[in-house]
Design a protein around this motif. Structure first.
Motif, PDB file in Angstrom:
ATOM      1  N   ALA A   1      -7.923  -0.612   4.541  1.00  0.00           N
ATOM      2  CA  ALA A   1      -7.337  -1.121   3.300  1.00  0.00           C
ATOM      3  C   ALA A   1      -8.038  -0.493   2.098  1.00  0.00           C
ATOM      4  N   ASP A   2      -9.357  -0.363   2.189  1.00  0.00           N
ATOM      5  CA  ASP A   2     -10.097   0.283   1.102  1.00  0.00           C
ATOM      6  C   ASP A   2      -9.645   1.731   0.913  1.00  0.00           C
ATOM      7  N   ALA A   3      -9.218   2.342   2.017  1.00  0.00           N
ATOM      8  CA  ALA A   3      -8.746   3.728   1.937  1.00  0.00           C
ATOM      9  C   ALA A   3      -7.249   3.804   1.619  1.00  0.00           C
ATOM     10  N   GLY A   4      -6.631   2.650   1.365  1.00  0.00           N
ATOM     11  CA  GLY A   4      -5.218   2.643   0.978  1.00  0.00           C
ATOM     12  C   GLY A   4      -4.256   2.683   2.152  1.00  0.00           C
TER      13      GLY A   4
ATOM     14  N   ALA B   1      -3.290   8.841   3.211  1.00  0.00           N
ATOM     15  CA  ALA B   1      -3.150   7.515   2.588  1.00  0.00           C
ATOM     16  C   ALA B   1      -1.998   7.506   1.593  1.00  0.00           C
ATOM     17  N   GLY B   2      -1.266   6.414   1.574  1.00  0.00           N
ATOM     18  CA  GLY B   2      -0.103   6.303   0.704  1.00  0.00           C
ATOM     19  C   GLY B   2       1.179   6.705   1.406  1.00  0.00           C
TER      20      GLY B   2
ATOM     21  N   ALA C   1     -13.178   7.073  20.792  1.00  0.00           N
ATOM     22  CA  ALA C   1     -12.158   8.123  20.855  1.00  0.00           C
ATOM     23  C   ALA C   1     -11.540   8.414  19.495  1.00  0.00           C
ATOM     24  N   LEU C   2     -11.481   7.423  18.600  1.00  0.00           N
ATOM     25  CA  LEU C   2     -10.759   7.632  17.344  1.00  0.00           C
ATOM     26  C   LEU C   2     -11.419   6.860  16.207  1.00  0.00           C
ATOM     27  N   ASP C   3     -11.660   7.564  15.094  1.00  0.00           N
ATOM     28  CA  ASP C   3     -12.083   6.915  13.855  1.00  0.00           C
ATOM     29  C   ASP C   3     -10.877   6.916  12.925  1.00  0.00           C
ATOM     30  N   PRO C   4     -10.166   5.802  12.859  1.00  0.00           N
ATOM     31  CA  PRO C   4      -8.888   5.836  12.122  1.00  0.00           C
ATOM     32  C   PRO C   4      -9.061   6.124  10.632  1.00  0.00           C
ATOM     33  N   VAL C   5     -10.146   5.654  10.033  1.00  0.00           N
ATOM     34  CA  VAL C   5     -10.316   5.901   8.597  1.00  0.00           C
ATOM     35  C   VAL C   5     -10.421   7.412   8.345  1.00  0.00           C
ATOM     36  N   ALA C   6     -11.235   8.090   9.162  1.00  0.00           N
ATOM     37  CA  ALA C   6     -11.389   9.528   8.976  1.00  0.00           C
ATOM     38  C   ALA C   6     -10.090  10.267   9.277  1.00  0.00           C
ATOM     39  N   ALA C   7      -9.400   9.842  10.354  1.00  0.00           N
ATOM     40  CA  ALA C   7      -8.203  10.571  10.772  1.00  0.00           C
ATOM     41  C   ALA C   7      -7.022  10.322   9.845  1.00  0.00           C
TER      42      ALA C   7
ATOM     43  N   ALA D   1       0.814  -1.224   0.000  1.00  0.00           N
ATOM     44  CA  ALA D   1       0.000   0.000   0.000  1.00  0.00           C
ATOM     45  C   ALA D   1       0.845   1.271   0.000  1.00  0.00           C
ATOM     46  N   VAL D   2       2.044   1.207   0.538  1.00  0.00           N
ATOM     47  CA  VAL D   2       2.857   2.414   0.687  1.00  0.00           C
ATOM     48  C   VAL D   2       4.221   2.200   0.041  1.00  0.00           C
TER      49      VAL D   2
END
Lengths: 716, 716
Positions: free
Chosen positions: B453-456, B431-432, B420-426, B325-326
């Motif tokens: 993973a969908d967000a990379g 991404a990348g 406390a945390l939404d990792p996809v949003a944060a 992914a990176v």
């Protein structure tokens, strides 16, 4: 006020070794501070109050209440606003309660001392302080921390933290940690003591992923009260705990940790991970207020006390998976067998074990004969034993290898092939001596692992984890095979600075060999000494003799290869030109004294030393001299005093090329070098004012080790 | 006969670089062997036959058929008994078929050549040979293997194996491997090329556990035909593959592997694991018939070709999770940022990175200012950045760190706290450039990881895995920053054995500095040379000069510190007493020649050398001299010829204490030492009969490196 009775009477967390566990002697009189409670009100309370409980779902005070939702006893939210949270009536102050064992404080640091005063007034017996911002944040926070600690101390309240996320006791459903998911952790038999609350949580979930349930997981945080030793003793006595994992950042009281660890490892395996391979001290200090301390000394001390020391949290988990089910009797040699259904992964395991210094011993002729009968030709039938795709005879093959007299523990790797191998049936008879690792669909593997766990067989997730698990089982058995000398108090002092001759004389009295030498108070004596020492044609070293000159070579105070009066005078001239001590002006010194020594035969150069570690006390060091020392090769470190067995184990930790004598150098006389190590250890243990001993170099000669230089540093 | 069309036209495994991919030029005439098919009939066949199919569930021939149950094309069981297996009609011979692309042979070794003849007759284009018992088992098996290979070669049939479990292409539902569970592997974008069929399966399931699907997984086995280079080129061209994992036991054709790897790593990341840290060669040979070869040379070659080399299969998986992914642009320096919601795990990651030599750079004042605005006081706001329990500002904190000009890639560790945390949003906006690791209940984490993973964004399983992933991303970017010289053929020969003077003259012509020296054919010349060289008071070394005496010191052929005629005569006497060469009788030698050299200033001693590796060809070596070399410290190895950038990178791989000059030794002149390395590399590359070059020692002097001794070994 009693604690929740345990379903199983043997499942008690009450520390049997602590006589003060019954509670304060007095709860009224302020005269003498009461004896502290034991840890039962903390880890197995009958009732809990959450101070700082919040109705807002994103607040820690809400998450803590959620995390405790399965607690079977009384649970009181406390918040000055009152009302109701999660269906529970809120107390506006802790003082409204009278039956609270444990107060969990989810309030800012400044509010903690007052909250503890409320707790004391309400008869609370234990508290968890979650907030950060105490000693780890600077002097202001340290002052608040000390105030909080003193309130707790005076009331006999046991205090976990501050600066911790809390603890989890899933067995008794006391999951006081501000991550609500901890309420669903599976109870089990592995316990964790972590310096960091975050690592405690991380490990609990890594263990769960590995299929291992939790007995007790504690995050110590700043550990103003509850610390490693007391929790270790608790776990040593806890029959429900089968293995303990430690996460160590810095250590305050090394000897107390070592003593508690020894008591624990005598009864159950302990695996320890120490942070600080690289220099992380600045961040670490900001985090727990703990100094990371010497990474090498701490790791050496943990291992010496019987803990299996690993290099990562992932390794910690794999080692616990293995050791919670498989612990071998104490042994100096442990024979590992390896049986694989696929050669490639088997080779990876063999390689990973070899890289850790674990060789697979050959099997007996009888075992090999049996394998020839059972296995198709062309499979590898030594050790490792590769069966090829498992056949119905796999169980018999395993029994043959497990039955080999040279095999103490067996690792098995086989992919999950239900049609080809039933691991429970095949491995079951060797339970307690066998570790399994496999690969396949996750669901199938989890089911298989659960069945294997019921049969007493640990399942690891891959070839690397299997090697880690086997290495942990081997280390656990071997570490306990080396007895240590008991700690000893200092009985005397040196009382003054020693020059090289005096240092060597002291070491000689303890059995250390030094070259033949003569002290000369003037030039005439020096010439007489030269004549005396060079009678047999040997050359001598001429050195300045002055306790105040510690780096003799750097100032021209060491002259080698002298064998005639002319050369001697040249050397003495140079020595006379050295400034006397550190404060006197440069120039000739009429009181200059000299040391003449026989030069030693060539050989490997070692460094032997001892220091007084701030956390652990006397430590003996054995390293390679010269270039190797400069290149960051880690020395061998052990806590003193050294037993004979420990000192020999220490010598054997040298590279085998050095022990055998490379490039034609003489081999190391192990017993003689061990004597030197013990002497140095005894010297620093016995003399309270010795801060450092430095034998650099110790030359390995055909006649044994010879201390060419010696420095004994005493406190001024 | 066509292959299954791919749903996505870009998803092709057809190797664009192979012109012969269209099939044999002729299928009738026996005159010239046909050009081999490409790999499409192997990995994406339209129809498959399983030869040795069995109705018995515990047989491999049954499992193979089960494994292929999702194959969308025609699938024919083949067994002389005929009948029906798993609802499919059985062919009694492959010769009954006419439309089979791929024949999977699950028959004993002895039956394989005949089965391949059947396949050739039936127009089969590719075969997988699963059985073991070929070259890896001894000469008899090797003969069968060669017979099988030659049948396939003559028919143009592409052959995978023998001695492999097969391959999996879940994207096209071609899962030809005798573990039925492979039919359910999730398709994905990571491909595996493993020397061992068992490791191929192990890795596929480890990747699945890590939430990563498989594009193509190949077990090469004995690799008589399909081997690393061709599969790598296939994957380099395959747009559906985002990252490649390699498992390497031994390497046959090193240059072909290196060339294919270079082509692949130019386009996508490759992670490689090499077996053989410890000595496992006996077991390895029995397993794949492959020599393990030099562990150090193979690892160096893999890295030089751009592959990220790891130490375990578990690390391989973590690195692939990250790199799929990176991937960063090529860079000599990569700045890593670390952001944590819990300080303890953050400290573990920082420590693990530090132990790998990755320091976290400080953030700019502007970034720190922004962090001060966003974060509560008392959290650690350098790098790593510890937020304490994540607040709604976590995303802004992350953006601030990610936006720092010194930060190229960001690692984030935070426990799973939905409140406390939404990792996809944060994390999404970064991404990348961001890797995530977390801890929590397995179900929740898997869901979160899928969304990430969908967000990379890759999700790793713990602090250690995060450090491994970050280190892999850094290594991938940095490895490609060093350009290599193209391989060069030898253009000349030395033609004879060289004595030290000739060897040094040759090296001097390539830019290597050696001490001033004089050759003396007799004693008179030696005395004249002494007078000449000692004019300025320097001392000289007197050596025997004889190409046949390779270990001069061992036979008394080197005399240091000579500065007067008496000492010279003593030295010449000793040299004259050396037997001439290896065959001549002992005694004085009238033809004895001498070499007199100026002694060099003191300094660190290095070893520079070159060898011709059996698998990889010319290799340059740089190591520490003296004790460090004896203690198993690994030298720096690189394939020659060396580019200027490569030779400097090689020098910088020395310990920093050596580069800086420790204990008052002079520092290393990096450019000058790089010149020496290039010279040694060019010498062995250019001269086809040179088998070894040995500059031992090269002294680091204030005027640059000086080759004190030189040996150029040529083939007789």
């Amino acid at each position: 006020m009693t604690t929740v009775p345990s379903a199983d009477a043997r499942t008690t967390l009450a520390p049997a070794t602590r006589p003060a566990a019954t509670g304060p002697a007095s709860t009224t009189g302020p005269a003498a501070p009461p004896a502290p409670y034991g840890l039962d009100p903390l880890f197995r309370p009958a009732s809990i109050a959450v101070v700082g409980a919040s109705a807002q779902p994103d607040k820690a005070g809400h998450a803590m209440l959620q995390a405790l939702r399965r607690f079977p006893g009384a649970l009181h939210p406390v918040n000055p606003r009152g009302g109701e949270i999660l269906g529970r009536p809120v107390l506006t102050s802790l003082r409204e309660s009278s039956d609270v064992d444990l107060a969990v404080l989810v309030v800012p640091p400044v509010a903690v001392p007052a909250a503890l005063e409320d707790a004391a007034a309400a008869g609370v017996r234990a508290a968890v302080v979650c907030a950060g911002g105490f000693a780890e944040s600077g002097p202001q926070g340290a002052a608040v921390q000390e105030r909080a600690a003193s309130v707790a101390r005076e009331a006999g309240i046991r205090l976990l933290g501050p600066n911790t996320s809390g603890f989890m006791n899933p067995v008794d459903r006391v999951t006081a940690n501000f991550m609500p998911a901890v309420a669903d952790l599976t109870p089990g038999t592995v316990s964790i003591v972590a310096q960091s609350g975050g690592v405690n949580l991380t490990l609990a979930f890594l263990l769960a992923r590995a299929g291992v349930g939790l007995r007790l997981g504690v995050g110590l945080g700043n550990a103003v009260d509850v610390d490693f030793p007391e929790v270790l003793d608790l776990l040593a006595d806890d029959d429900a705990t089968t293995a303990v994992g430690l996460h160590v950042e810095g250590v305050g009281d090394g000897p107390a940790l070592v003593a508690a660890l020894r008591r624990t490892t005598a009864r159950k395996p302990v695996v320890a991970f120490k942070v600080g391979r690289s220099d992380v001290s600045e961040f670490a200090r900001s985090h727990t207020g703990a100094m990371i301390g010497s990474y090498g000394v701490t790791r050496a001390a943990l291992a010496q006390a019987g803990a299996v020391v690993v290099d990562s949290l992932e390794e910690l988990v794999a080692a616990l998976v293995a050791l919670r089910a498989v612990r071998l009797p104490v042994a100096t040699r442990v024979g590992v067998g390896l049986l694989t259904g696929q050669a490639g992964p088997g080779l990876v395991v063999t390689d990973a074990l070899g890289a850790r210094g674990i060789e697979l011993p050959p099997l007996t002729a009888a075992t090999q004969q049996r394998l020839t009968e059972l296995l198709p030709p062309l499979t590898f039938q030594r050790n490792p034993v590769d069966t090829g795709r498992p056949s119905p005879e796999f169980g018999q093959v395993l029994a043959a290898v497990a039955g080999d007299p040279g095999i103490d523990v067996l690792g098995v790797y086989a992919l999950d092939e239900p049609g080809a191998l039933d691991p429970v049936a095949a491995l079951g008879p060797a339970a307690g001596r066998v570790l399994f690792a496999t690969g396949g669909p996750q669901d199938a593997i989890e089911q298989r692992a659960a069945a294997l766990a019921d049969a007493g067989i640990p399942t690891l997730g891959g070839p690397g984890e299997l090697a880690t698990g086997l290495a942990a089982v081997v280390a656990d058995a071997r570490l306990r095979a080396v007895p240590d000398a008991p700690p000893a108090p200092a009985s005397r002092t040196v009382g003054r600075a020693l020059d090289e001759h005096e240092a060597k004389s002291l070491l000689e009295s303890l059995g250390v060999r030094c070259p033949a030498r003569r002290v000369a108070d003037d030039r005439a004596q020096a010439h007489a000494a030269l004549a005396d020492l060079t009678r047999d044609g040997v050359r001598v070293v001429v050195k300045v003799l002055d306790a105040a000159v510690t780096h003799k070579s750097d100032v021209g105070g060491v002259h080698v290869g002298v064998h005639d009066p002319v050369a001697l005078d040249r050397a003495l001239d140079a020595i006379d030109a050295i400034p006397s001590g550190t404060t006197a002006p440069a120039g000739a010194d009429a009181s200059r004294r000299y040391l003449l020594e026989e030069m030693a035969a060539p050989g490997t150069e070692l460094i032997v030393g001892a220091v007084r570690d701030p956390a652990f006390g006397p430590v003996v060091l054995l390293g390679l001299g010269g270039v190797a020392a400069e290149l960051g090769r880690e020395p061998v470190l052990r806590l003193a005093p050294l037993s004979p067995e420990r000192s020999e184990e220490m010598v054997r930790a040298l590279p085998s090329a050095v022990l055998a004598g490379f490039r034609g150098a003489p081999p190391v006389d192990i017993a003689a070098l061990a004597t030197v190590l013990r002497a140095v250890g005894d010297l620093i243990v016995d003399h309270g004012d010795v801060t450092e001993v430095d034998l650099n170099p110790v030359r390995v000669t055909p006649d044994g080790p010879l201390a060419l230089d010696a420095l004994v540093v005493t406190e001024p």
